[in-house]
Design a protein around this motif. Structure first.
Motif, PDB file in Angstrom:
ATOM      1  N   THR A 557      53.016  28.038  31.004  1.00 34.80           N
ATOM      2  CA  THR A 557      52.015  28.874  31.671  1.00 34.80           C
ATOM      3  C   THR A 557      51.087  29.528  30.645  1.00 34.80           C
ATOM      4  OG1 THR A 557      53.550  29.342  33.470  1.00 34.80           O
ATOM      5  CG2 THR A 557      51.686  30.844  33.205  1.00 34.80           C
ATOM      6  N   GLN A 558      49.799  29.398  30.869  1.00 32.17           N
ATOM      7  CA  GLN A 558      48.801  29.988  29.990  1.00 32.17           C
ATOM      8  C   GLN A 558      48.375  31.339  30.569  1.00 32.17           C
ATOM      9  OE1 GLN A 558      47.932  28.610  27.080  1.00 32.17           O
ATOM     10  NE2 GLN A 558      49.344  26.916  27.526  1.00 32.17           N
ATOM     11  N   LEU A 559      48.683  32.419  29.884  1.00 31.32           N
ATOM     12  CA  LEU A 559      48.348  33.757  30.347  1.00 31.32           C
ATOM     13  C   LEU A 559      47.667  34.552  29.251  1.00 31.32           C
ATOM     14  CD1 LEU A 559      51.687  34.723  32.187  1.00 31.32           C
ATOM     15  CD2 LEU A 559      49.535  34.001  33.253  1.00 31.32           C
ATOM     16  N   GLU A 560      46.849  35.499  29.708  1.00 35.68           N
ATOM     17  CA  GLU A 560      46.254  36.423  28.741  1.00 35.68           C
ATOM     18  C   GLU A 560      47.355  37.366  28.238  1.00 35.68           C
ATOM     19  OE1 GLU A 560      43.150  38.404  30.756  1.00 35.68           O
ATOM     20  OE2 GLU A 560      41.951  36.595  31.114  1.00 35.68           O
ATOM     21  N   ARG A 563      48.619  39.948  30.629  1.00 36.69           N
ATOM     22  CA  ARG A 563      49.435  39.331  31.683  1.00 36.69           C
ATOM     23  C   ARG A 563      50.822  38.963  31.144  1.00 36.69           C
ATOM     24  NH1 ARG A 563      48.142  40.136  36.904  1.00 36.69           N
ATOM     25  NH2 ARG A 563      45.921  39.737  37.329  1.00 36.69           N
ATOM     26  N   LYS A 564      50.878  38.479  29.902  1.00 38.18           N
ATOM     27  CA  LYS A 564      52.162  38.151  29.288  1.00 38.18           C
ATOM     28  C   LYS A 564      53.046  39.388  29.188  1.00 38.18           C
ATOM     29  CE  LYS A 564      50.861  34.131  26.494  1.00 38.18           C
ATOM     30  NZ  LYS A 564      50.768  33.577  25.120  1.00 38.18           N
ATOM     31  N   ARG A 565      52.400  40.519  28.812  1.00 38.44           N
ATOM     32  CA  ARG A 565      53.176  41.759  28.694  1.00 38.44           C
ATOM     33  C   ARG A 565      53.692  42.196  30.065  1.00 38.44           C
ATOM     34  NH1 ARG A 565      49.149  42.991  24.760  1.00 38.44           N
ATOM     35  NH2 ARG A 565      47.896  44.073  26.339  1.00 38.44           N
ATOM     36  N   GLU A 566      52.839  42.063  31.096  1.00 40.83           N
ATOM     37  CA  GLU A 566      53.274  42.435  32.451  1.00 40.83           C
ATOM     38  C   GLU A 566      54.427  41.550  32.918  1.00 40.83           C
ATOM     39  OE1 GLU A 566      49.949  42.226  35.023  1.00 40.83           O
ATOM     40  OE2 GLU A 566      48.866  43.908  34.065  1.00 40.83           O
ATOM     41  N   LEU A 567      54.346  40.254  32.628  1.00 44.18           N
ATOM     42  CA  LEU A 567      55.405  39.337  33.020  1.00 44.18           C
ATOM     43  C   LEU A 567      56.698  39.647  32.279  1.00 44.18           C
ATOM     44  CD1 LEU A 567      56.398  36.844  34.546  1.00 44.18           C
ATOM     45  CD2 LEU A 567      55.475  35.419  32.688  1.00 44.18           C
ATOM     46  N   ALA A 568      56.572  39.888  30.981  1.00 44.31           N
ATOM     47  CA  ALA A 568      57.761  40.221  30.183  1.00 44.31           C
ATOM     48  C   ALA A 568      58.403  41.505  30.697  1.00 44.31           C
ATOM     49  CB  ALA A 568      57.389  40.358  28.715  1.00 44.31           C
ATOM     50  N   SER A 569      57.557  42.484  31.058  1.00 45.63           N
ATOM     51  CA  SER A 569      58.074  43.748  31.575  1.00 45.63           C
ATOM     52  C   SER A 569      58.787  43.543  32.913  1.00 45.63           C
ATOM     53  CB  SER A 569      56.928  44.752  31.737  1.00 45.63           C
ATOM     54  OG  SER A 569      57.401  45.972  32.287  1.00 45.63           O
ATOM     55  N   ALA A 570      58.200  42.710  33.778  1.00 44.25           N
ATOM     56  CA  ALA A 570      58.815  42.438  35.075  1.00 44.25           C
ATOM     57  C   ALA A 570      60.159  41.720  34.908  1.00 44.25           C
ATOM     58  CB  ALA A 570      57.875  41.616  35.936  1.00 44.25           C
ATOM     59  N   LEU A 571      60.180  40.720  34.005  1.00 42.06           N
ATOM     60  CA  LEU A 571      61.426  40.003  33.747  1.00 42.06           C
ATOM     61  C   LEU A 571      62.487  40.940  33.178  1.00 42.06           C
ATOM     62  CD1 LEU A 571      60.057  36.657  32.245  1.00 42.06           C
ATOM     63  CD2 LEU A 571      61.151  36.982  34.475  1.00 42.06           C
ATOM     64  N   HIS A 572      62.061  41.814  32.270  1.00 36.07           N
ATOM     65  CA  HIS A 572      62.984  42.764  31.658  1.00 36.07           C
ATOM     66  C   HIS A 572      63.570  43.692  32.714  1.00 36.07           C
ATOM     67  CE1 HIS A 572      64.668  45.437  28.598  1.00 36.07           C
ATOM     68  NE2 HIS A 572      64.165  46.447  29.297  1.00 36.07           N
ATOM     69  N   SER A 573      62.706  44.151  33.625  1.00 37.07           N
ATOM     70  CA  SER A 573      63.165  45.054  34.686  1.00 37.07           C
ATOM     71  C   SER A 573      64.149  44.359  35.619  1.00 37.07           C
ATOM     72  CB  SER A 573      61.956  45.567  35.477  1.00 37.07           C
ATOM     73  OG  SER A 573      62.370  46.406  36.538  1.00 37.07           O
TER      74      SER A 573
END
Length: 594
Positions: A557-560, A563-573
């Motif tokens: 997946t190509q993300l800005e 967006r990568k930080r938001e995804l990482a944060s969501a996965l972490h949560s």
């Protein structure tokens, strides 16, 4: 015959030797009197050998068991003459017919006797599940087993602060209907085993039971002979029959090997091995045994008095453990009794075979923890634990799990008994049907789901067979255990215990044992040795496939950056929520402390 003469004929236990002290006192050394060797009850029949089957419990002593023994011997003679079984052995079919029980319960009787029998060379102990009908059980071992079904366990001591318990039990996990008399949550509040019977209390209780009933038991083992007076009969006991009492008692002290009864009996000790020993009057044997039991009770009482009133020997005490990690915690061990793992809270705890001085382990009063025992064991007990995961290595005789809530137990064992548990899941590799007794609610069973490097080696050592797994064949007996002296509500004596349900295959996952200290190196086991049933294997493969696809999707997946930080944060949560919801957060406590 006096008790002192009996014990003096016994060989002394191993002693220590100090060269320095010997040199200093060489000139004045005098012969010393051998230390007395005391008689002790075998804990196994009382802890793992009691079955709550009403037709096996005879409260009238020999009145019912004597004719049962005679019938069993008569039927065994017929089998022996036909070449079906060796002398004095009976098959499950004969037991079912004689005791008027089902074939399933008859087989359970043989499996239970095999798990607690004193003689490891007996063919029943070494038989695989398909051979039990061909080897049967010795009639006299069966009779002793049936007699002790009348034993009642020692009642746990009451909590000193009843008000403190009242607001804990019944708890939020209580279910409709009547409630167990003892909850793990009571043990949490006390946070101590002082309210439970100690090993010394249990031994005294078992010895007192034997002191009261040995006369009846000996009469069932003895042979009648005609006396000098016409028509009068007396009872005599042979050395072979005396050895059947080894099912219940043995001679030995902490750190020494258990010795056969006949080796310590003054009337058989010097018998010629090439000549059958002459039977002796049963009354003489009884007097000798009662004297030895009285001496042991007196000796144990004196030891307890010294511990309570004098300096304590910390090396001989049970160790209380709480809020500690694997690097600082220590369990208590005893050469004669089991090793205790007690009071672990919010920690991960590991024991290897080299850490244990006993082949039996008791895990008691542990909460919100993960406990690993990587060892070949004979017996294991899990008691009063909650919100924990407990991995038992390979257990060759029996596992008992009692009064636990929300506990996951993972074990490869020959047999397991589950009593009075709630909301527990059992991941099992077991050669015999799981036995479920007492007041249980919302239990689940599933196939074995883990491995460690030495697992198959340990299974081979204790005789657990990976090709036989009866995890999904639980056998439920009665709700009320007649061996338990605790009070129970009226009207439920004939109610069958709630059985366990199979875990949904979609919820089945492998349990990964972390390689924190190189524990998984140097062994041959590379995978779960128990084959998975198709539904669970397919579910596992599907989960593995889904995980691989998600990994690949995230990778491609190509993300800005935001967006990568938001995804990482969501996965972490989500991962953090899963850690707490699944209880796996407990495995991180010790890692954080290192």
């Amino acid at each position: 015959m006096s008790d002192s003469s009996a014990v003096e004929s016994s060989p002394p236990p191993p002693s220590t030797f100090s060269p320095t002290a010997a040199a200093a006192t060489a000139a004045t050394t005098t012969p010393t009197t051998p230390s007395p060797v005391y008689i002790h009850p075998r804990r196994e029949p009382f802890e793992h050998g009691l079955l709550p089957i009403p037709k096996l419990i005879f409260s009238d002593g020999t009145q019912s068991l004597a004719p049962i023994k005679d019938k069993l011997l008569s039927l065994s003679s017929s089998s022996s003459e036909s070449g079906i079984l060796p002398p004095h052995r009976v098959s499950p079919a004969v037991i079912a017919e004689t005791l008027q029980i089902s074939p399933e319960h008859s087989r359970l009787v043989l499996e239970t006797i095999a798990s607690v029998l004193h003689n490891d060379a007996d063919p029943l102990v070494n038989a695989n599940p398909l051979e039990i009908d061909d080897v049967g059980v010795d009639v006299f071992d069966l009779v002793v087993f049936l007699y002790v079904q009348s034993y009642k366990r020692l009642v746990p001591k009451g909590h000193r602060d009843s008000a403190a318990v009242a607001d804990v039990w019944p708890s939020t996990s209580a279910f409709d209907g009547f409630l167990s008399a003892l909850s793990p949550l009571q043990l949490v509040r006390s946070n101590s085993r002082r309210f439970m019977p100690s090993q010394a209390d249990e031994e005294a209780h078992q010895l007192s039971y034997l002191h009261k009933h040995l006369g009846n038991i000996l009469s069932l083992l003895a042979d009648p002979v005609e006396g000098e007076v016409e028509g009068e009969e007396s009872l005599v006991l042979s050395m072979e029959k005396l050895e059947h009492l080894s099912f219940l008692v043995y001679f030995g002290e902490k750190g020494s090997e258990r010795m056969p009864l006949s080796q310590n009996a003054p009337f058989f000790a010097n018998s010629d091995p090439d000549m059958p020993a002459v039977p002796v009057p049963a009354a003489q044997v009884l007097d000798w045994l009662l004297q030895n039991i009285a001496s042991t009770l007196e000796h144990n009482s004196e030891r307890v008095s010294v511990k309570e009133n004098g300096p304590t020997n910390t090396g001989d005490q049970d160790v209380q453990m709480a809020d500690v990690c694997t690097s600082s915690v220590k369990g208590s061990t005893s050469g004669r009794g089991p090793s205790y793992i007690e009071g672990i809270s919010k920690s991960a705890y590991i024991k290897h075979a080299s850490d244990l001085k006993s082949s039996s382990v008791k895990v008691i009063n542990c909460h919100e923890s993960v406990i690993y025992i990587f060892a070949p064991l004979r017996y294991a007990t899990v008691y009063g634990c909650s919100d924990a995961t407990i991995v038992l290595g390979a257990v060759g005789k029996a596992v008992r799990v009692e009064h636990c809530e929300r506990v996951h137990v993972i074990t490869a064992a020959k047999r397991i008994c589950i009593a009075n548990c709630r909301e527990c899941v059992f991941f099992l590799g077991v050669n015999q049907q799981p036995l479920i007794v007492g007041d249980n609610h919302k239990l689940q069973v599933a196939p074995y789901n883990t491995y460690y490097a030495q697992l198959e080696e340990h299974m081979n050592q204790v005789g657990v067979v990976p090709t036989i797994n009866k995890w999904d064949e639980p056998l439920a007996l009665g709700v009320v255990d007649p061996h338990d002296s605790l009070s129970h509500p009226a009207g439920v004596s004939d109610v069958q215990a709630e059985s366990a349900h199979r875990l949904d295959p979609d919820q089945f996952t492998n349990f990964l044992i972390p390689n924190w200290f190189g524990d998984q190196e140097g062994g041959l086991t590379k995978d779960n040795p128990f084959p998975l049933p198709d539904a669970y294997r397919v579910s596992q493969q599907r989960n593995d496939k889904n995980l691989g696809e998600v990994k690949q999707l995230l990778k491609e997946t190509q993300l800005e950056e935001n967006r990568k930080r938001e995804l990482a944060s969501a996965l972490h949560s989500c991962f953090k929520d899963w850690l707490y919801a699944s209880g796996n957060i407990r495995q991180l406590y010790c890692l954080q402390g290192e």
